[in-house]
Design a protein around this motif. Structure first.
Motif, PDB file in Angstrom:
ATOM      1  N   VAL A  57       0.915  -1.190  -0.004  1.00  0.00           N
ATOM      2  CA  VAL A  57       0.128   0.135  -0.005  1.00  0.00           C
ATOM      3  C   VAL A  57       0.848   1.280   0.035  1.00  0.00           C
ATOM      4  CG1 VAL A  57      -1.969  -1.262   1.156  1.00  0.00           C
ATOM      5  CG2 VAL A  57      -0.389   0.059   2.784  1.00  0.00           C
ATOM      6  N   PRO A  58       0.513   2.411  -0.404  1.00  0.00           N
ATOM      7  CA  PRO A  58       1.010   3.593  -0.597  1.00  0.00           C
ATOM      8  C   PRO A  58       1.748   4.099   0.633  1.00  0.00           C
ATOM      9  CG  PRO A  58      -0.706   3.625  -1.947  1.00  0.00           C
ATOM     10  CD  PRO A  58      -0.953   2.583  -1.176  1.00  0.00           C
ATOM     11  N   SER A  59       0.843   3.973   1.855  1.00  0.00           N
ATOM     12  CA  SER A  59       1.203   4.468   2.997  1.00  0.00           C
ATOM     13  C   SER A  59       0.709   3.709   4.322  1.00  0.00           C
ATOM     14  CB  SER A  59       0.807   5.966   3.119  1.00  0.00           C
ATOM     15  OG  SER A  59      -0.801   5.793   3.292  1.00  0.00           O
ATOM     16  N   GLY A  60       1.517   4.177   5.320  1.00  0.00           N
ATOM     17  CA  GLY A  60       1.046   3.589   6.585  1.00  0.00           C
ATOM     18  C   GLY A  60      -0.505   3.837   7.110  1.00  0.00           C
ATOM     19  N   MET A 167      -2.793  -4.256  14.546  1.00  0.00           N
ATOM     20  CA  MET A 167      -1.655  -3.700  15.355  1.00  0.00           C
ATOM     21  C   MET A 167      -0.830  -2.799  14.199  1.00  0.00           C
ATOM     22  SD  MET A 167       2.103  -5.382  16.881  1.00  0.00           S
ATOM     23  CE  MET A 167       2.033  -6.561  15.735  1.00  0.00           C
ATOM     24  N   ASP A 168      -0.881  -1.374  14.515  1.00  0.00           N
ATOM     25  CA  ASP A 168       0.006  -0.650  13.832  1.00  0.00           C
ATOM     26  C   ASP A 168       1.450  -0.704  14.047  1.00  0.00           C
ATOM     27  OD1 ASP A 168       1.261   1.532  12.582  1.00  0.00           O
ATOM     28  OD2 ASP A 168      -0.186   3.336  13.503  1.00  0.00           O
ATOM     29  N   GLY A 169       2.045  -1.422  13.179  1.00  0.00           N
ATOM     30  CA  GLY A 169       3.634  -1.582  13.207  1.00  0.00           C
ATOM     31  C   GLY A 169       4.357  -1.125  12.624  1.00  0.00           C
ATOM     32  N   ALA A 170       4.071   0.437  12.393  1.00  0.00           N
ATOM     33  CA  ALA A 170       4.807   1.392  11.599  1.00  0.00           C
ATOM     34  C   ALA A 170       6.504   0.943  12.103  1.00  0.00           C
ATOM     35  CB  ALA A 170       4.491   2.829  11.911  1.00  0.00           C
ATOM     36  N   ARG A 171       6.649   1.024  13.235  1.00  0.00           N
ATOM     37  CA  ARG A 171       7.975   0.657  13.438  1.00  0.00           C
ATOM     38  C   ARG A 171       8.114  -0.813  14.220  1.00  0.00           C
ATOM     39  NH1 ARG A 171       7.162   5.993  14.456  1.00  0.00           N
ATOM     40  NH2 ARG A 171       8.612   7.440  13.208  1.00  0.00           N
ATOM     41  N   LEU A 172       7.658  -1.680  13.658  1.00  0.00           N
ATOM     42  CA  LEU A 172       7.479  -3.004  14.126  1.00  0.00           C
ATOM     43  C   LEU A 172       8.844  -3.633  14.274  1.00  0.00           C
ATOM     44  CD1 LEU A 172       5.614  -5.716  14.725  1.00  0.00           C
ATOM     45  CD2 LEU A 172       5.660  -6.162  12.592  1.00  0.00           C
ATOM     46  N   PHE A 173       9.694  -3.647  13.301  1.00  0.00           N
ATOM     47  CA  PHE A 173      10.969  -4.316  13.554  1.00  0.00           C
ATOM     48  C   PHE A 173      11.820  -3.748  14.700  1.00  0.00           C
ATOM     49  CE2 PHE A 173       9.587  -5.675   9.242  1.00  0.00           C
ATOM     50  CZ  PHE A 173      10.070  -7.086   9.610  1.00  0.00           C
ATOM     51  N   VAL A 190      -1.852 -10.829  17.068  1.00  0.00           N
ATOM     52  CA  VAL A 190      -2.849  -9.917  16.199  1.00  0.00           C
ATOM     53  C   VAL A 190      -3.431 -10.690  14.901  1.00  0.00           C
ATOM     54  CG1 VAL A 190      -1.909  -7.836  17.307  1.00  0.00           C
ATOM     55  CG2 VAL A 190      -1.090  -8.775  14.951  1.00  0.00           C
ATOM     56  N   ASP A 191      -4.567 -10.075  14.362  1.00  0.00           N
ATOM     57  CA  ASP A 191      -5.093 -10.712  13.344  1.00  0.00           C
ATOM     58  C   ASP A 191      -4.487 -10.123  12.029  1.00  0.00           C
ATOM     59  OD1 ASP A 191      -7.313 -12.616  14.507  1.00  0.00           O
ATOM     60  OD2 ASP A 191      -7.489 -10.671  15.432  1.00  0.00           O
ATOM     61  N   SER A 192      -4.262  -8.851  12.105  1.00  0.00           N
ATOM     62  CA  SER A 192      -3.598  -7.941  11.254  1.00  0.00           C
ATOM     63  C   SER A 192      -2.680  -7.304  11.462  1.00  0.00           C
ATOM     64  CB  SER A 192      -4.542  -7.487  10.258  1.00  0.00           C
ATOM     65  OG  SER A 192      -5.184  -6.236  11.027  1.00  0.00           O
ATOM     66  N   VAL A 193      -1.740  -6.852  10.810  1.00  0.00           N
ATOM     67  CA  VAL A 193      -0.631  -5.834  10.999  1.00  0.00           C
ATOM     68  C   VAL A 193      -0.165  -4.941   9.934  1.00  0.00           C
ATOM     69  CG1 VAL A 193       1.315  -7.402  10.653  1.00  0.00           C
ATOM     70  CG2 VAL A 193       1.591  -5.455  11.919  1.00  0.00           C
ATOM     71  N   SER A 194       0.060  -3.807   9.904  1.00  0.00           N
ATOM     72  CA  SER A 194       0.753  -2.795   8.862  1.00  0.00           C
ATOM     73  C   SER A 194       2.069  -2.629   9.280  1.00  0.00           C
ATOM     74  CB  SER A 194      -0.195  -1.692   8.833  1.00  0.00           C
ATOM     75  OG  SER A 194      -0.132  -0.611   9.836  1.00  0.00           O
ATOM     76  N   CYS A 195       2.959  -2.551   8.335  1.00  0.00           N
ATOM     77  CA  CYS A 195       4.448  -2.428   8.640  1.00  0.00           C
ATOM     78  C   CYS A 195       5.007  -1.248   7.871  1.00  0.00           C
ATOM     79  CB  CYS A 195       5.127  -3.543   8.602  1.00  0.00           C
ATOM     80  SG  CYS A 195       6.948  -3.225   8.833  1.00  0.00           S
ATOM     81  N   CYS A 196       5.495  -0.147   8.098  1.00  0.00           N
ATOM     82  CA  CYS A 196       6.082   0.931   6.974  1.00  0.00           C
ATOM     83  C   CYS A 196       7.550   0.231   6.603  1.00  0.00           C
ATOM     84  CB  CYS A 196       6.164   2.162   7.799  1.00  0.00           C
ATOM     85  SG  CYS A 196       6.005   3.646   6.869  1.00  0.00           S
ATOM     86  N   LEU A 197       7.646   0.712   5.244  1.00  0.00           N
ATOM     87  CA  LEU A 197       8.859   0.487   4.678  1.00  0.00           C
ATOM     88  C   LEU A 197       9.732   1.834   4.559  1.00  0.00           C
ATOM     89  CD1 LEU A 197       7.499  -1.895   1.788  1.00  0.00           C
ATOM     90  CD2 LEU A 197       8.549  -2.413   3.920  1.00  0.00           C
ATOM     91  N   SER A 207       4.018   0.878   2.586  1.00  0.00           N
ATOM     92  CA  SER A 207       3.850   0.052   3.687  1.00  0.00           C
ATOM     93  C   SER A 207       3.188  -1.239   3.251  1.00  0.00           C
ATOM     94  CB  SER A 207       3.125   0.617   4.605  1.00  0.00           C
ATOM     95  OG  SER A 207       3.482   1.671   5.307  1.00  0.00           O
ATOM     96  N   VAL A 208       3.430  -2.345   4.026  1.00  0.00           N
ATOM     97  CA  VAL A 208       2.737  -3.555   3.784  1.00  0.00           C
ATOM     98  C   VAL A 208       1.547  -3.923   4.869  1.00  0.00           C
ATOM     99  CG1 VAL A 208       4.674  -4.545   2.476  1.00  0.00           C
ATOM    100  CG2 VAL A 208       4.579  -4.896   4.912  1.00  0.00           C
ATOM    101  N   LEU A 209       0.626  -4.320   4.523  1.00  0.00           N
ATOM    102  CA  LEU A 209      -0.372  -4.794   5.126  1.00  0.00           C
ATOM    103  C   LEU A 209      -0.800  -6.308   5.029  1.00  0.00           C
ATOM    104  CD1 LEU A 209      -3.015  -3.877   7.129  1.00  0.00           C
ATOM    105  CD2 LEU A 209      -4.470  -3.846   4.958  1.00  0.00           C
ATOM    106  N   CYS A 210      -0.526  -6.922   6.396  1.00  0.00           N
ATOM    107  CA  CYS A 210      -0.577  -8.375   6.290  1.00  0.00           C
ATOM    108  C   CYS A 210      -1.710  -9.009   7.202  1.00  0.00           C
ATOM    109  CB  CYS A 210       0.850  -8.822   6.812  1.00  0.00           C
ATOM    110  SG  CYS A 210       2.261  -8.261   6.067  1.00  0.00           S
ATOM    111  N   GLY A 211      -2.559 -10.208   6.655  1.00  0.00           N
ATOM    112  CA  GLY A 211      -3.394 -10.647   7.529  1.00  0.00           C
ATOM    113  C   GLY A 211      -3.455 -12.210   6.698  1.00  0.00           C
ATOM    114  N   SER A 212      -4.688 -12.618   7.275  1.00  0.00           N
ATOM    115  CA  SER A 212      -5.143 -13.820   6.598  1.00  0.00           C
ATOM    116  C   SER A 212      -5.302 -13.832   5.102  1.00  0.00           C
ATOM    117  CB  SER A 212      -6.387 -14.468   7.167  1.00  0.00           C
ATOM    118  OG  SER A 212      -7.513 -13.552   6.653  1.00  0.00           O
ATOM    119  N   ALA A 213      -5.375 -14.717   4.186  1.00  0.00           N
ATOM    120  CA  ALA A 213      -5.698 -14.634   2.883  1.00  0.00           C
ATOM    121  C   ALA A 213      -6.964 -14.017   2.425  1.00  0.00           C
ATOM    122  CB  ALA A 213      -5.393 -15.915   2.015  1.00  0.00           C
ATOM    123  N   GLU A 214      -7.961 -14.590   3.237  1.00  0.00           N
ATOM    124  CA  GLU A 214      -9.227 -13.888   2.977  1.00  0.00           C
ATOM    125  C   GLU A 214      -9.291 -12.683   3.218  1.00  0.00           C
ATOM    126  OE1 GLU A 214     -13.078 -12.781   4.145  1.00  0.00           O
ATOM    127  OE2 GLU A 214     -11.740 -13.146   5.635  1.00  0.00           O
TER     128      GLU A 214
END
Length: 344
Positions: A57-60, A167-173, A190-197, A207-214
């Motif tokens: 995705v374009p942004s967090g 989870m807003d994981g902008a600075r997850l790492f 968590v069920d989903s997480v966003s992570c800022c690149l 950023s990337v948004l991650c979760g289940s395939a569905e």
């Protein structure tokens, strides 16, 4: 002296390797899902974050708002921290885009408490909106990290009440490194997480948004609705791949430089730093200086930028391109400012 920028880790520039990868990236059309570089980024992100699928995705902010939109229905309620990015810095998007009511809670030092969250969960009373989502953040905007046990306690409570977790994981790492954990141990809560690149990981965009395939299947359609369905995104994804595979390995250096800066700042008269709160790459210093309003323009004259501030607390952020020597230079300038402007 080179220009120094301590405003945020969003000011990082792509590395030479990223620029080369972007130049050579194989591309397609991501809306058709045939951009091979973007597909590869999403595969890497899903694997590294322990999820079934991922979406570039374009942004967090878009990542977070897609999660809210995909997890909830209009009129639902999500519990958030009053200091969270979702509540404070996303322009009221939850209401505007998803018809979602946010229930903000205040936590000491920003660290979540499962029992406090549980008390805020709505009842089945017909007059109340249903609580369907809890939004967490790790690392926090105040530079602290949320312990794994706290995340697990909230997860246990949420599962018992059939509430989803984002989870807003902008600075997850950064959080994982500070806690000494594999990032998957945090995302497993968590069920989903966003992570800022594009923060400390140096990608120019995304950023990337991650979760289940569905979940990602539905989020992809919502992304299109929000105008986030881009085309030859492989040019950007090529940098994002290096963000995840290479730049995550060097974040500890930023943390060390932040602690070093905190140590140097604490030696300057009128400056106090809570060193216990310096857990990632952020330093919050309280400067009891009567002419503090002159500091920012004075530093800019010396090719050094710091973030805007309205009170005595000033934030400094270390990142790729800021060395220990740069930290020493900043501290030296601050000491000089104090001596010349404050002490007279």
């Amino acid at each position: 002296m080179k220009a120094l920028d301590f405003r945020s880790d969003t000011v990082t520039h792509p590395t030479p390797a990223m620029r080369e990868a972007m130049f050579r990236a194989e591309v397609g059309d991501d809306v058709y899902q045939d951009d091979p570089t973007t597909n590869r980024l999403e595969e890497i992100a899903a694997e590294m974050l322990g999820m079934e699928a991922a979406l570039f995705v374009p942004s967090g902010t878009m990542g977070n708002q897609l999660a809210l939109m995909t997890h909830t229905r209009r009129g639902d309620e999500a519990i958030v921290s009053i200091n969270s990015h979702i509540f404070e810095h996303e322009v009221g998007a939850a209401a505007g885009l998803s018809g979602l009511n946010l229930h903000p809670l205040q936590f000491p030092d920003g660290i979540y408490d499962a029992s406090q969250i549980e008390k805020a969960v709505r009842s089945t009373d017909i007059h109340e909106p249903p609580t369907t989502l809890i939004c967490l953040e790790n690392a926090l905007a105040n530079g602290r990290v949320v312990p794994l046990k706290t995340m697990q306690d909230i997860q246990k409570m949420a599962k018992e009440r059939d509430i989803l977790l984002h989870m807003d994981g902008a600075r997850l790492f950064n959080a994982a490194i500070a806690l000494g954990l594999d990032v998957k141990q945090l995302t497993a809560c968590v069920d989903s997480v966003s992570c800022c690149l594009s923060k400390g990981l140096c990608a120019p965009i995304g950023s990337v948004l991650c979760g289940s395939a569905e979940f990602i299947l539905r989020a992809r359609k919502n992304r299109k609705m929000l105008g986030g369905g881009m085309r030859q995104t492989g040019i950007l994804a090529a940098a994002g791949i290096l963000s995840l595979t290479e730049m995550t390995k060097r974040l500890k250096e930023d943390h060390e430089n932040a602690r070093y800066l905190a140590e140097l700042l604490s030696r300057i008269p009128g400056v106090s730093v809570d060193t216990e709160s310096v857990q990632i790459n952020m330093v919050f210093a309280t400067m009891d200086w009567p002419e503090l309003d002159q500091l920012q323009p004075w530093l800019e004259e010396k090719n050094v930028r710091i973030g805007a501030y309205t009170g005595p607390e000033v934030r400094f952020v270390t990142h790729y391109g800021v060395t220990a020597e740069d930290v020493e230079h900043l501290a030296g300038l601050l000491a000089e400012f104090h001596k010349s402007r404050v002490s007279g």
